[in-house]
Each structure stands twice: as C-alpha cells, then as structure tokens.
Scaffold this active site. Structure first.
Site, mmCIF file in Angstrom:
data_model
loop_
_atom_site.group_PDB
_atom_site.id
_atom_site.type_symbol
_atom_site.label_atom_id
_atom_site.label_comp_id
_atom_site.label_asym_id
_atom_site.label_seq_id
_atom_site.Cartn_x
_atom_site.Cartn_y
_atom_site.Cartn_z
ATOM 1 N N ARG A 118 -5.226 -4.349 5.775
ATOM 2 C CA ARG A 118 -5.798 -5.663 6.120
ATOM 3 C C ARG A 118 -7.205 -5.859 5.560
ATOM 4 O O ARG A 118 -7.832 -6.894 5.803
ATOM 5 C CB ARG A 118 -5.763 -5.863 7.636
ATOM 6 C CG ARG A 118 -6.377 -4.737 8.446
ATOM 7 C CD ARG A 118 -6.017 -4.837 9.924
ATOM 8 N NE ARG A 118 -6.502 -3.698 10.691
ATOM 9 C CZ ARG A 118 -5.854 -2.545 10.855
ATOM 10 N NH1 ARG A 118 -4.687 -2.369 10.260
ATOM 11 N NH2 ARG A 118 -6.354 -1.584 11.593
ATOM 12 N N LYS B 202 0.845 -1.196 0.000
ATOM 13 C CA LYS B 202 0.000 0.000 0.000
ATOM 14 C C LYS B 202 0.881 1.247 0.000
ATOM 15 O O LYS B 202 0.685 2.162 -0.781
ATOM 16 C CB LYS B 202 -0.915 -0.037 1.236
ATOM 17 C CG LYS B 202 -1.809 1.171 1.372
ATOM 18 C CD LYS B 202 -2.769 1.014 2.540
ATOM 19 C CE LYS B 202 -3.468 2.346 2.796
ATOM 20 N NZ LYS B 202 -4.407 2.297 3.901
HETATM 21 O O1 F6P Z 1 3.215 -2.575 9.754
HETATM 22 C C1 F6P Z 1 1.884 -2.946 9.633
HETATM 23 C C2 F6P Z 1 1.384 -2.699 8.246
HETATM 24 O O2 F6P Z 1 1.294 -1.333 8.007
HETATM 25 C C3 F6P Z 1 0.060 -3.382 8.009
HETATM 26 O O3 F6P Z 1 -1.009 -2.651 8.488
HETATM 27 C C4 F6P Z 1 0.083 -3.543 6.536
HETATM 28 O O4 F6P Z 1 -0.883 -4.454 6.093
HETATM 29 C C5 F6P Z 1 1.497 -3.990 6.326
HETATM 30 O O5 F6P Z 1 2.242 -3.252 7.271
HETATM 31 C C6 F6P Z 1 2.051 -3.811 4.957
HETATM 32 O O6 F6P Z 1 1.995 -2.477 4.566
HETATM 33 P P1 F6P Z 1 2.189 -2.068 3.048
HETATM 34 O O7 F6P Z 1 1.102 -2.690 2.258
HETATM 35 O O8 F6P Z 1 2.141 -0.581 3.037
HETATM 36 O O9 F6P Z 1 3.528 -2.581 2.596
#
Ligand code: F6P
Length: 534
Positions: free
Chosen positions: A256, A197
């Site tokens: 999530r 994300k």
């Molecule tokens: O550190 C927790 C978190 O931010 C989760 O909430 C999220 O799903 C995961 O890390 C991965 O984040 P990203 O999709 O931004 O790499």
C-alpha cells in the site's frame, strides 16, 4: 494507559460539551490551529482542540517516540518487526541520499530501476516499443490492493496531465471486471502490466491468465505485450515475461506504499516520466517537512493528532474523507487501504492486547455528490462523524471557473454548517415566516434543527498538480505512521487478510463438489448448497 492518555481523557470530559464556535472568540484561532507547507494549508481550527488539548496531544507524540521512530524509518531500520523488514517507500522518492539496509546502500538499485522505467515508458509513449498491431493505445494494469488502488487513484487525479496511452485497471477476481475492461480493446495494441508484489495473489494471477488467453486469440506472441512489476523475479519469469519488461522492487516497500516505484508504471505511462518525477518530488517535499518541521507546525503530525483526538479520545469510530475535487474520487478508497490495512490492528508491537481502540473506519465520496446522499446523517444523525475536506484553490478548467467557485462555496458552506448548526429558535423563526403556528410550528421547526458543533478539518491546496498530489499522498502516509506509533502497533504488516484467503482456497473444491462441506458451520453449509444449486 499512560498519564498523558489519562490527562487527555480528563481534558475531553471537561471540554466536550462546549461549542467549538465559541473558541473563535479568539481572533487568532484560525491561524493558530492551522499549518502550512508552501501553497498548502491545513486548517484544524473547526475542531474542539484547544491549546491545552494540543499540548497534551503533542506530549503524547513525544512520549511515544514519534521523532525517534520517524528517524529510524527513514534510516532503514527494521521497524516492521513482525516481518523483520525495513519500511523504505520514502527512498523511492529520494534516491540520491544513501540508505543502508543490511549493510548495503539500496539507492543504486533504485536509481537503476527508475532509469529502466523511464526508458520503457518513453519507448511505449514514443512508439519505439510497439504492439503486434502498432503503437500501444491502451495499457491494462492487472493488480489488486496496493498494486491497483494507488496508480488507479493517481491516473484519475492527474487526468489533465495524461498524454500517453489510455490506462485501465482490473482488480476484482469477478470475471465481470476483466471482461468489461477488455471488451472494446484491441489486443494487438494493448500492453498488459501484471502488478503484484508477491506474484502469487490469486485475483491477479487469474486475471493475468485471462488476459493472456484473450491476447493469444489475436496476436502471435502475447508475452511480448506483457510487462511485470514485482518483487518475485523468478515467478515473473515462470509466467513467461521477458526480464527486460520486468521491474523489480524490494520487500521493504509495502504494497500500500508502493506506487512511488515500479507499481506506478501505469501512471508513468499515462502522464510521462517528467510528470511522474514531479509527483515523486512532491512526496519528497512532504518527507522533508515531516522530518524537519517542529511538531506544532508539522502537517502529518497534526493530521495524526487530530485523528487520535477524534477516534481514541472523543470516541468517533469513523472519519469521512470528502474531497471537493472530482479527480480525487478514488482517494477515499485508496485511503481505506492505506489507513485501515495499516492501523486496523488489535495487538501492540509486543503482542499484548491494545488498551485503546485502533484506527477508525475511513470512508467518503467527493463533494458535492455526497451532499445529496449521506450528508443528511453527517448533519442530523445522532453520532458525530469527523469530516476531512479537501479543496483546490484552482481547477484545471479555466473556462469553467464559475463551477469551481460553486464547488468551493459548497465545501466552505459544509464545514461552516457543521460548525455552526441551526438552533431551534432560528428554525422556528424560519418556519414562522412561512406561516406556521402553534404545535405544528414547533413540530416542523424541530425537524429543521442542526445541532452543529461537529468537527471538521480542511486541507486546501493551490491546484491538483503531480507535485501537489505527491505531497497529499505522502502527508497521509506519514499520518498513518504517526498514528501507528502513538497506538504502539505495527502499521506495516497485514496478517488480518490471511484467514479469508486460506478459507477461500479450501472452499474452492467444496463449491466444485469435489469435497464435502460437512465440517463447515450450518450457515456456510447452507450457502454452499445454495451455490451448488441444490
Ligand atoms: O491481501 C492484502 C494484500 O497483501 C495487500 O496488502 C496488497 O496490497 C495486495 O494484497 C496485493 O498484493 P500483491 O501486490 O502481492 O499482489
């Protein structure tokens, strides 16, 4: 504590020592303490909740404003107050109804991205999009947390529907993970999806770089076999991924809660766009039920109220998720993030300390495996563990229907055993038949007593199709929402993950020896020295 919380506590004190089994003297109990949606049955009759308890729990939901907050969430209100964001994963599975955020309808962009995902998945699956050594045979999704657990869980769950390239998942920053996954794959026919994300997560960016180096050794243009899924378009461009293989989403989709959109690309590649859309339709079906069914028949509301009863009222600190469905073996891990990252909070929305405990520890493994491992504690340990069983009426292996029957018999047997237990008199009679007498009979019988009266619920469904999986996951998402509203917390931030990330960044140079560990506590200093080999 409001009056309803106090009334629930008083009710619990009054009923806690009764036998749940006795509640079945009422022939209608099983039907009365169950709810259905289509071919799905949620049975919570094997709990100590009675009509009065249910009434109080429903009052709690009403007093917390669950209905109003639910409607606000679906309408795009910024219910994630600490980040000033809407919470609209539901729009990803219902793209036809306009939803306004900051005065603009978000659904046209969702539909456009969805169409691009379909086109790309079709191209990869048909061979119109190829690797530099031929059609794509393998897909490696590099992501962590919400950018990994959802599609990894669903790819396993929907294995009978997989007719596309093989999908693999790399999440851990431990190089062992990426090394083990890439070993044996052909870089010339592998597509790498960098799923993040934020596109800043250290694990994902490190593994993505490792995969790029791996591919660069074998193909002329590694970036041509990379796709990206992110809210951060500028960062994906800086990584060198061409915009036509970048699939964006907005910050109002929590990590999530993101598998319904571009983060689900690996799943779409595995099962195809049509099955993926059936998965979305299942979730949309649960959304509609959550929005319209009266609370006493509303599956997410009831699942949440059972959770509140067991955790906050009875004081059971954990809940076990026990799918009698091998293909749901990653569901407990998926739910650990969904539930614990969402509802593991210590302050209320307004920043005041919570007066009650927040969400429980969620754990589990598929049955029947768990029976031969940790069920001993569930049956005879000193602390009750509420169990949540899941079971399909039908499996995907018609030739092995006899095995499915055994699976189902085991699932039903466990919830019955937890309910019924085995008394000292019954255990004594069994051991006496084996010829034991006197003190030895008593001693041996006592080891064979099951206290019983241990609560469980069962979620039964017709078959684990894409539609049903969508229903199940949306059910749990909304359960988290309802529990969060009742607790008065923000289920949609995750500040608790930040401190460890900051300290890890600072510890890197210390472990390398470039900086001193002097400011650290004695234990951390000792571990640094151990790591440095001193
Ligand atoms: O550190 C927790 C978190 O931010 C989760 O909430 C999220 O799903 C995961 O890390 C991965 O984040 P990203 O999709 O931004 O790499």
């Amino acid at each position: 504590m409001t009056e309803t919380w106090q009334a629930l506590a008083a009710h619990h004190s009054a009923v806690k020592s009764r036998a749940i089994l006795d509640l079945f003297a009422d022939d209608h109990r099983a039907a009365a303490f169950s709810a259905r949606l289509g071919g799905m049955l949620f049975d919570y009759s094997k709990t100590n909740i009675d009509a009065e308890g249910l009434g109080l729990l429903l009052d709690l939901a009403a007093a917390a404003g669950v209905a109003e907050k639910r409607d606000a969430m679906f309408a795009g209100a910024k219910i994630n107050e600490t980040e000033g964001r809407a919470v609209l994963h539901t729009a990803l599975r219902n793209m036809d109804a306009a939803v306004m955020v900051d005065g603009a309808d978000v659904t046209p962009a969702l539909r456009a991205t969805h169409a691009r995902l379909h086109a790309f998945a079709n191209d990869v699956r048909s061979g119109a999009f190829q690797g530099q050594g031929g059609p794509i045979t393998d897909v490696v999704n590099i992501g962590i947390g919400g950018s990994d657990l959802g599609p990894a869980m669903a790819c396993l769950a929907l294995a009978p529907y997989a007719d596309g390239p093989r999908c693999h998942f790399v999440s851990n920053v431990d190089g062992a993970h990426v090394a083990d996954v890439l070993r044996g794959l052909d870089p010339a026919t592998t597509l790498v999806i960098v799923a993040s994300k934020t596109f800043t997560t250290i694990e994902t960016m490190t593994n993505a770089e490792t995969a790029r180096v791996w591919m660069a050794g074998k193909v002329a243009d590694p970036a041509a076999q990379f796709a990206a899924v992110s809210t951060a378009a500028a960062k994906t461009a800086a990584f060198g991924i061409a915009p036509e293989r970048v699939f964006g989403f907005e910050d109002w989709v929590g990590g999530r809660y993101s598998m319904w959109g571009p983060i689900g690309l690996s799943l779409m590649l595995a099962v195809g766009p049509q099955a993926f859309d059936e998965f979305l339709a299942g979730a949309a079906d649960m959304d509609a039920h959550f929005r319209t069914a009266e609370f006493a028949q509303n599956l997410p509301v009831l699942l949440a109220l059972v959770g509140i009863w067991h955790n906050q009222i009875c004081g059971y600190a954990t809940r076990a998720v026990l799918p009698y469905d091998q293909r749901l073996s990653r569901l407990p891990a998926y739910l650990q993030q969904l539930e614990m990252e969402s509802n593991g909070k210590r302050v209320a929305m307004d920043g005041s300390d919570l007066a009650i405990h927040s969400g429980p520890v969620v754990w589990g493994e598929p049955g029947t495996n768990g029976q031969h491992a940790f069920y001993q504690l569930i049956h005879q340990g000193t602390r009750p563990v509420p169990c949540e069983f899941l079971l399909a009426r039908e499996g995907h292996e018609p030739d092995l229907a006899h095995q499915h029957l055994l699976l189902a018999a085991n699932c039903l047997a466990q919830s019955e055993a937890l309910l019924r237990g085995r008394s000292l008199a019954e255990a004594t009679a069994i051991m006496a038949k084996k010829g034991l007498t006197g003190a030895e009979l008593d001693r041996q019988a006592r080891h064979r007593v099951f206290p019983g009266n241990r609560p469980s619920t069962t979620l039964a469904y017709a078959k684990l199709t894409p539609f049903v999986l969508g229903q199940i996951i949306a059910l749990y998402e909304h359960r988290v929402f309802v529990e969060g509203v009742i607790l008065g917390i923000n289920s949609y931030d995750q500040w608790g993950v930040e401190l460890g990330k900051e300290l890890a960044t600072a510890l890197g140079p210390i472990l390398e020896g470039a900086q001193s560990a002097d400011a650290k506590d004695g234990s951390t200093r000792q571990l640094v020295e151990f790591f440095r080999g001193k």
